[in-house]
Design a protein around this motif. Structure first.
Motif, short mmCIF file in Angstrom:
data_model
loop_
_atom_site.label_atom_id
_atom_site.label_comp_id
_atom_site.label_asym_id
_atom_site.label_seq_id
_atom_site.Cartn_x
_atom_site.Cartn_y
_atom_site.Cartn_z
N GLY A 130 0.79 -1.23 0.00
CA GLY A 130 0.00 0.00 0.00
C GLY A 130 0.82 1.27 0.00
N SER A 131 2.13 1.16 0.11
CA SER A 131 3.00 2.33 0.14
C SER A 131 3.39 2.75 -1.28
N GLY A 132 4.21 3.82 -1.34
CA GLY A 132 4.78 4.22 -2.62
C GLY A 132 3.78 4.82 -3.59
N ALA A 133 4.09 4.66 -4.87
CA ALA A 133 3.27 5.21 -5.94
C ALA A 133 3.35 4.30 -7.15
N PRO A 134 2.35 4.33 -8.03
CA PRO A 134 2.41 3.53 -9.26
C PRO A 134 3.59 3.95 -10.12
N ARG A 135 4.18 2.97 -10.80
CA ARG A 135 5.33 3.23 -11.67
C ARG A 135 5.06 2.63 -13.03
N LEU A 136 5.19 3.44 -14.07
CA LEU A 136 5.06 2.92 -15.44
C LEU A 136 6.25 2.01 -15.73
N ARG A 137 5.97 0.74 -16.01
CA ARG A 137 7.05 -0.22 -16.22
C ARG A 137 7.32 -0.49 -17.69
N VAL A 138 6.26 -0.77 -18.46
CA VAL A 138 6.43 -1.06 -19.88
C VAL A 138 5.27 -0.40 -20.65
N PRO A 139 5.54 0.56 -21.52
CA PRO A 139 4.46 1.14 -22.31
C PRO A 139 4.02 0.20 -23.43
N ASP A 140 2.77 0.39 -23.85
CA ASP A 140 2.21 -0.38 -24.98
C ASP A 140 2.37 -1.88 -24.74
N ALA A 141 1.90 -2.35 -23.59
CA ALA A 141 2.06 -3.75 -23.23
C ALA A 141 0.97 -4.20 -22.27
N THR A 142 0.65 -5.49 -22.30
CA THR A 142 -0.32 -6.10 -21.39
C THR A 142 0.19 -7.49 -20.98
N SER A 143 -0.59 -8.19 -20.17
CA SER A 143 -0.29 -9.57 -19.75
C SER A 143 1.09 -9.72 -19.12
N PRO A 144 1.41 -8.97 -18.07
CA PRO A 144 2.72 -9.13 -17.43
C PRO A 144 2.84 -10.46 -16.71
N THR A 145 4.00 -11.10 -16.80
CA THR A 145 4.23 -12.35 -16.09
C THR A 145 5.74 -12.59 -15.95
N THR A 146 6.13 -13.20 -14.84
CA THR A 146 7.53 -13.58 -14.63
C THR A 146 7.56 -15.11 -14.50
N PRO A 147 8.02 -15.81 -15.53
CA PRO A 147 7.95 -17.29 -15.53
C PRO A 147 8.72 -17.96 -14.40
N GLY A 148 9.72 -17.29 -13.81
CA GLY A 148 10.47 -17.87 -12.71
C GLY A 148 11.56 -18.81 -13.18
#
Length: 324
Positions: free
Chosen positions: A306-324
């Motif tokens: 709940g802290s901090g602020a939103p950060r734009l990570r990747v423009p023009d993109a959807t479906s974020p995932t980290t396969p691990g």
């Protein structure tokens, strides 16, 4: 009935040609769409790690290092064409809409090298996709009618696939559902947004019935589900399996009805996240501290506490995932 004149016969032949040509063009466009790559270019695999996502300009899956600092940093491309994508445990799920009428799609299961190992034809519009941490369990949600959760005029169909046994549950609406200690039988039941626990047996999902939404905890072996609390949509279980990120309805304004929250499963206390814009997505945990989601056609991240602020990570993109 008078016989056709020579000019009339020519007109009929010309009309028939145009109809057949139109059908051929439609078939060609559909075939072209269906021939688009469902597997990745050589060298683009899940083993490279980082943040994987759908590039909206090309429709193909791309990736960037998790620690990428600049939003304009170059992305590595070469993944399959997907409308929704998720990966974990050496497996990936690619939902890809097919051209034509009626509306339909494919669920394509991919291995660690992002090569196709199974394909399932689906009715409807791709909406949500999830893979369990082990890569064994897959789930997807399709819009059977409508295309938004912001209205009541929608219907969903959610499926679960066990890759170890090959067993496919085409529609989970027949699961034994308990709400407030009572079995619930109703024709208006809709499920969406499945997320799996580490044991590949327990899962969480949203169910809508009687004009309300609930977070349910499900048991695959018993094929049962019980409601834990109301007003929880699109749950996403944290890597440590202790918290759920979800979107909560906070307004009746269809333009901005939701806000992202995190629910502590041990205390059932919720915390709003720093993202104040309405988010219509099933968020993804990058790690136990960071949540990623799609908003406005871009990928953003926000701290899970709940802290901090939103950060734009990747423009023009959807479906974020980290396969691990």
């Amino acid at each position: 009935m008078k016989p056709l004149t020579a000019r009339g016969r020519i007109a009929v032949v010309a009309l028939a040609f145009l109809v057949l040509a139109g059908g051929a063009v439609g078939y060609t466009l559909r075939a072209s769409r269906d021939r688009q790559p469902t597997s990745a270019d050589s060298g683009f695999t899940l083993a490279q790690g980082g943040l994987y996502f759908r590039d909206t300009a090309t429709g193909r899956i791309a990736r960037r290092p998790l620690g990428a600092g600049s939003v304009g940093e170059r992305r590595a491309t070469g993944g399959p064409v997907c409308d929704r994508f998720y990966a974990a445990g050496g497996r990936a799920l690619c939902l890809r809409r097919r051209a034509g009428v009626p509306v339909s799609a494919y669920a394509v299961v991919l291995d660690r090298r992002l090569r196709e190992i199974r394909r399932i034809n689906l009715p409807g519009i791709p909406n949500r996709a999830r893979v369990s941490a082990s890569g064994r369990m897959l789930s997807w949600t399709m819009f059977a009618s409508g295309d938004s959760y912001a209205t009541s005029a929608f219907s969903t169909r959610t499926s679960i696939l066990d890759l170890r046994t090959g067993y496919l549950i085409k529609n989970m609406e027949d699961i034994q559902l308990t709400i407030d200690g009572r079995r619930r039988y109703a024709p208006d039941v809709n499920y969406w947004g499945v997320t799996f626990a580490r044991d590949d047996n327990r899962f969480y999902a949203t169910v809508s019935t009687g004009g309300r939404t609930y977070l349910v905890e499900g048991d695959m072996r018993k094929w049962s589900a019980r409601a834990l609390r109301s007003n929880v949509e699109c749950p996403s279980l944290s890597p440590d399996n202790t918290r759920i990120a979800f979107k909560k309805k906070v307004s009746d304004d269809p333009r901005a009805p939701w806000r992202l929250h995190v629910l502590d499963l041990s205390t059932m206390r919720e915390r709003p996240l720093a993202e104040r814009h309405s988010v219509d997505d099933q968020a993804a945990w990058l790690d136990d501290r960071t949540i990623a989601y799609s908003r406005g056609g871009d990928i953003w991240t926000v701290p899970a506490d709940g802290s901090g602020a939103p950060r734009l990570r990747v423009p023009d993109a959807t479906s974020p995932t980290t396969p691990g």
